[in-house]
Design an enzyme around this catalytic site. Structure first.
Site, PDB file in Angstrom:
ATOM      1  N   LYS A 202       0.862  -1.183   0.000  1.00  0.00           N
ATOM      2  CA  LYS A 202       0.000   0.000   0.000  1.00  0.00           C
ATOM      3  C   LYS A 202       0.896   1.230   0.000  1.00  0.00           C
ATOM      4  O   LYS A 202       1.814   1.333   0.828  1.00  0.00           O
ATOM      5  CB  LYS A 202      -0.871   0.000   1.254  1.00  0.00           C
ATOM      6  CG  LYS A 202      -1.378   1.395   1.637  1.00  0.00           C
ATOM      7  CD  LYS A 202      -2.426   1.343   2.707  1.00  0.00           C
ATOM      8  CE  LYS A 202      -2.620   2.707   3.355  1.00  0.00           C
ATOM      9  NZ  LYS A 202      -3.753   2.708   4.277  1.00  0.00           N
ATOM     10  N   LYS A 204       1.070   5.216   0.632  1.00  0.00           N
ATOM     11  CA  LYS A 204       0.412   6.415   1.156  1.00  0.00           C
ATOM     12  C   LYS A 204       0.602   7.530   0.137  1.00  0.00           C
ATOM     13  O   LYS A 204       1.728   7.941  -0.147  1.00  0.00           O
ATOM     14  CB  LYS A 204       1.038   6.800   2.496  1.00  0.00           C
ATOM     15  CG  LYS A 204       0.589   8.098   3.111  1.00  0.00           C
ATOM     16  CD  LYS A 204      -0.892   8.209   3.360  1.00  0.00           C
ATOM     17  CE  LYS A 204      -1.481   7.072   4.155  1.00  0.00           C
ATOM     18  NZ  LYS A 204      -2.888   7.167   4.475  1.00  0.00           N
ATOM     19  N   ASP A 232      -3.511   5.259  -1.311  1.00  0.00           N
ATOM     20  CA  ASP A 232      -4.379   5.938  -0.329  1.00  0.00           C
ATOM     21  C   ASP A 232      -3.973   7.402  -0.160  1.00  0.00           C
ATOM     22  O   ASP A 232      -3.051   7.708   0.606  1.00  0.00           O
ATOM     23  CB  ASP A 232      -4.270   5.213   1.019  1.00  0.00           C
ATOM     24  CG  ASP A 232      -5.003   5.952   2.138  1.00  0.00           C
ATOM     25  OD1 ASP A 232      -5.828   6.830   1.838  1.00  0.00           O
ATOM     26  OD2 ASP A 232      -4.748   5.634   3.316  1.00  0.00           O
ATOM     27  N   ASN A 234      -5.739   9.707   1.252  1.00  0.00           N
ATOM     28  CA  ASN A 234      -6.480  10.309   2.383  1.00  0.00           C
ATOM     29  C   ASN A 234      -7.418  11.436   1.942  1.00  0.00           C
ATOM     30  O   ASN A 234      -7.409  12.535   2.516  1.00  0.00           O
ATOM     31  CB  ASN A 234      -5.514  10.803   3.462  1.00  0.00           C
ATOM     32  CG  ASN A 234      -4.996   9.677   4.320  1.00  0.00           C
ATOM     33  OD1 ASN A 234      -3.804   9.388   4.315  1.00  0.00           O
ATOM     34  ND2 ASN A 234      -5.880   9.008   5.047  1.00  0.00           N
ATOM     35  N   GLU A 257      -7.982   3.596  -1.927  1.00  0.00           N
ATOM     36  CA  GLU A 257      -8.433   3.883  -0.557  1.00  0.00           C
ATOM     37  C   GLU A 257      -8.689   5.376  -0.387  1.00  0.00           C
ATOM     38  O   GLU A 257      -7.792   6.195  -0.650  1.00  0.00           O
ATOM     39  CB  GLU A 257      -7.333   3.401   0.395  1.00  0.00           C
ATOM     40  CG  GLU A 257      -7.691   3.496   1.848  1.00  0.00           C
ATOM     41  CD  GLU A 257      -6.614   2.851   2.720  1.00  0.00           C
ATOM     42  OE1 GLU A 257      -6.025   1.822   2.315  1.00  0.00           O
ATOM     43  OE2 GLU A 257      -6.355   3.386   3.815  1.00  0.00           O
ATOM     44  N   ASN A 280     -11.039   4.287   5.502  1.00  0.00           N
ATOM     45  CA  ASN A 280     -10.946   4.412   6.952  1.00  0.00           C
ATOM     46  C   ASN A 280     -11.292   5.844   7.338  1.00  0.00           C
ATOM     47  O   ASN A 280     -11.002   6.301   8.430  1.00  0.00           O
ATOM     48  CB  ASN A 280      -9.552   4.065   7.475  1.00  0.00           C
ATOM     49  CG  ASN A 280      -8.473   4.980   6.931  1.00  0.00           C
ATOM     50  OD1 ASN A 280      -7.942   4.713   5.842  1.00  0.00           O
ATOM     51  ND2 ASN A 280      -8.143   6.049   7.639  1.00  0.00           N
ATOM     52  N   ASP A 304     -10.608  -0.475  12.550  1.00  0.00           N
ATOM     53  CA  ASP A 304      -9.480  -0.100  13.415  1.00  0.00           C
ATOM     54  C   ASP A 304      -9.998  -0.221  14.833  1.00  0.00           C
ATOM     55  O   ASP A 304     -10.860   0.569  15.237  1.00  0.00           O
ATOM     56  CB  ASP A 304      -9.037   1.334  13.105  1.00  0.00           C
ATOM     57  CG  ASP A 304      -7.818   1.752  13.926  1.00  0.00           C
ATOM     58  OD1 ASP A 304      -7.759   1.408  15.127  1.00  0.00           O
ATOM     59  OD2 ASP A 304      -6.941   2.428  13.376  1.00  0.00           O
ATOM     60  N   HIS A 331      -7.220  -0.972   9.157  1.00  0.00           N
ATOM     61  CA  HIS A 331      -6.465   0.274   9.069  1.00  0.00           C
ATOM     62  C   HIS A 331      -5.411   0.316  10.166  1.00  0.00           C
ATOM     63  O   HIS A 331      -5.534  -0.366  11.187  1.00  0.00           O
ATOM     64  CB  HIS A 331      -7.453   1.435   9.260  1.00  0.00           C
ATOM     65  CG  HIS A 331      -6.832   2.745   9.594  1.00  0.00           C
ATOM     66  ND1 HIS A 331      -6.805   3.265  10.875  1.00  0.00           N
ATOM     67  CD2 HIS A 331      -6.216   3.650   8.816  1.00  0.00           C
ATOM     68  CE1 HIS A 331      -6.214   4.443  10.857  1.00  0.00           C
ATOM     69  NE2 HIS A 331      -5.843   4.701   9.622  1.00  0.00           N
ATOM     70  N   ASN A 333      -2.590   3.124  12.265  1.00  0.00           N
ATOM     71  CA  ASN A 333      -1.903   4.387  12.475  1.00  0.00           C
ATOM     72  C   ASN A 333      -0.669   4.010  13.285  1.00  0.00           C
ATOM     73  O   ASN A 333      -0.591   2.894  13.776  1.00  0.00           O
ATOM     74  CB  ASN A 333      -2.821   5.344  13.255  1.00  0.00           C
ATOM     75  CG  ASN A 333      -2.565   6.775  12.848  1.00  0.00           C
ATOM     76  OD1 ASN A 333      -1.424   7.196  12.741  1.00  0.00           O
ATOM     77  ND2 ASN A 333      -3.620   7.518  12.633  1.00  0.00           N
TER      78      ASN A 333
HETATM   79  O1  GKR Z   1       0.577   7.530   9.245  1.00  0.00           O
HETATM   80  O2  GKR Z   1       0.620   9.200   7.881  1.00  0.00           O
HETATM   81  C1  GKR Z   1       0.077   8.200   8.378  1.00  0.00           C
HETATM   82  C2  GKR Z   1      -1.244   7.746   7.807  1.00  0.00           C
HETATM   83  O3  GKR Z   1      -1.670   8.645   6.841  1.00  0.00           O
HETATM   84  C3  GKR Z   1      -2.268   7.580   8.882  1.00  0.00           C
HETATM   85  O4  GKR Z   1      -2.325   8.730   9.658  1.00  0.00           O
HETATM   86  C4  GKR Z   1      -3.637   7.234   8.353  1.00  0.00           C
HETATM   87  O5  GKR Z   1      -4.556   7.258   9.410  1.00  0.00           O
HETATM   88  O6  GKR Z   1      -2.661   5.176   7.670  1.00  0.00           O
HETATM   89  C5  GKR Z   1      -3.797   5.871   7.814  1.00  0.00           C
HETATM   90  C6  GKR Z   1      -4.692   5.716   6.614  1.00  0.00           C
HETATM   91  O7  GKR Z   1      -4.712   4.642   6.069  1.00  0.00           O
HETATM   92  O8  GKR Z   1      -5.405   6.649   6.247  1.00  0.00           O
HETATM   93 MG    MG Z   2      -6.367   5.156   4.767  1.00  0.00          MG
END
Ligand code: GKR
Ligand code: MG
Length: 435
Positions: A202, A204, A232, A234, A257, A280, A304, A331, A333
């Site tokens: 995955k 980010k 993902d 966000n 995602e 999430n 989560d 999910h 963190n």
């Molecule tokens: O750790 O930067 C991070 C993630 O973006 C996290 O804060 C997210 O809550 O991993 C998470 C997600 O899947 O959105």
């Molecule tokens: Mg996410």
């Protein structure tokens, strides 16, 4: 007939220890991870001398609630969890924390009083289950009805990242190097497979313009043909941008995602692409399920246990998803081994968990356990030892608590935008959609 030994599982004490744990400079759409991130370690002590462990977010707003909630547990039996959940509703939450604000660090939608309470209760629930299991000689998965698998698959959680935190900032060094382009992302993925055997990935996203992130996922697909891939951002993209990305990566994505923010936008994307959408962010409470499922906005919910209110609520969420034919996964963190153990126990009991779970754990070089949990072939073996099957290292806990005590307050509340401003003073939390 033999009489079973009598165990007094009345909770006599709840110890709450806030800590700061090292975190590498991982980038997301809001900024970058701080060099140290707050977590709260919970110990529930019962009258028979057993101690159960739990872990959750450690920002001030959670700490403020942890003591009043913990006090409601003292004097009850560790197994008396349902009542704790109903009583918690009476615990007041500071209005400032819930005035419709989007949760900054967690990237998981709008903050509500319920989400705050549940995020703290989850750690108490896990600690009670750990104590019960230890006292009764049963693993947590057995208390949850029993495991349906012996190992739980996790996916490699790839991040764009800097080589190190900004010059002059107190931080621990990491050996992952920088990942700021497709070649860097593929190199990071290779390190994940070499160290832990992960087979799904995955990334980010929401960090660079979508074309650059499309190129990174294409590079991953070329380097790891046939492996499940996810992206993902966000919620950083508009509906049109989400559809463009889905169109360009549809042949290689397991799911996309949270491409766009909120159920209406996700529903619009879902209606116009065949690529499954996971979330999430728009389904984070039971109350949000009805609209999202009715509108077919999401095809996979990433549970989560921290913010859904614990391991039993996670099972209930999985049952609802199963009923509606919606997939379920997990999910993550930033978290330590207590939470990874809890995630693994509950994941082992969910029959309809068909996607590898997320975990930040490989990014955490520090832990409060005597022995770190390990990934083999990308999976964690489900422990059959009593409770969670992990032991607290009190010296490590004390050292990480000392770091929290010594902090002047700047790191006690995770703020990725503020951490970004250390390197880029002009940085502001981006307006959404960003692209
Ligand atoms: O750790 O930067 C991070 C993630 O973006 C996290 O804060 C997210 O809550 O991993 C998470 C997600 O899947 O959105
Ligand atoms: Mg996410």
């Amino acid at each position: 007939m033999t009489t079973p030994p009598s165990r007094d599982l009345t909770v006599t004490e709840v110890r709450l220890t806030p800590i700061l744990v090292a975190d590498p400079p991982l980038l997301n759409t809001q900024g970058v991870h701080q060099p140290y991130t707050p977590r709260l370690i919970v110990e529930v002590v019962t009258a028979d001398g057993t101690t159960g462990l739990g872990e959750t977010y450690g920002d001030t707003k959670y700490l403020d609630l942890a003591r009043p909630l913990a006090d409601r547990l003292v004097g009850r039996r560790a197994g008396d969890l349902n009542r704790l959940f109903t009583e918690a509703d009476a615990v007041a939450v500071d209005a400032d924390q819930v005035s419709g604000k989007v949760d900054v660090g967690g990237l998981r939608g709008v903050q509500t009083a319920d989400k705050l309470r549940l995020s703290v209760l989850s750690a108490l629930e896990v600690a009670c289950l750990d104590a019960l299991g230890k006292s009764l000689g049963l693993p947590v998965h057995a208390l949850l009805g029993g495991k349906v698998r012996d190992t739980v698959d996790y996916s490699a959680y790839l991040f764009y990242k800097w080589a190190g935190h900004p010059e002059g900032v107190r931080a621990e060094k990491d050996d992952w190097g920088a990942a700021l382009d497709p070649a860097g992302v593929v190199a990071q993925a290779r390190t994940f497979t070499e160290r832990y055997g992960f087979t799904s990935f995955k990334l980010k996203g929401g960090v660079f313009p979508p074309d650059e992130e499309i190129a990174a996922v294409r590079a991953l697909a070329a380097a790891f043909p046939g492996h499940p891939l996810r992206l993902d951002p966000n919620g950083a993209w508009s509906v049109e941008t989400s559809l463009k990305v889905a169109g360009e990566l549809g042949d290689v994505l397991e799911y996309l995602e949270d491409p766009a923010l909120g159920t209406p936008a996700m529903a619009e994307v879902a209606a116009r692409t065949g690529v499954p959408l996971a979330t999430n962010m728009c389904v984070t409470t039971f109350a949000e399920i009805k609209e999202a499922f009715t509108r077919d906005a999401v095809q996979v919910v990433l549970s989560d246990h921290h913010y859904w209110g614990g391991l039993r609520n996670t099972q209930q969420l999985a049952a609802v998803c199963r009923t509606f034919g919606v997939g379920v996964s997990m999910h993550s963190n930033t978290h330590l081994g207590i939470s990874l153990a809890a995630m693994t126990h509950v994941a082992a009991t969910v029959p309809n968990l068909h996607h590898a779970c997320d975990s930040h754990y490989p990014w955490q070089s520090e832990d409060v356990l005597t022995e770190r949990l390990t990934f083999e072939n990308g999976a964690v073996r489900v422990s059959d030892a009593p409770g969670l099957g992990v032991e607290l290292d009190r010296d490590r806990l004390a050292a990480l608590h000392r770091r929290w005590l010594d902090d002047d307050g700047t790191l006690r509340d995770r703020d990725d935008a503020a951490a970004m401003r250390v390197a880029h003073p002009e940085w502001e939390t981006p307006a959404v959609p960003r692209w």
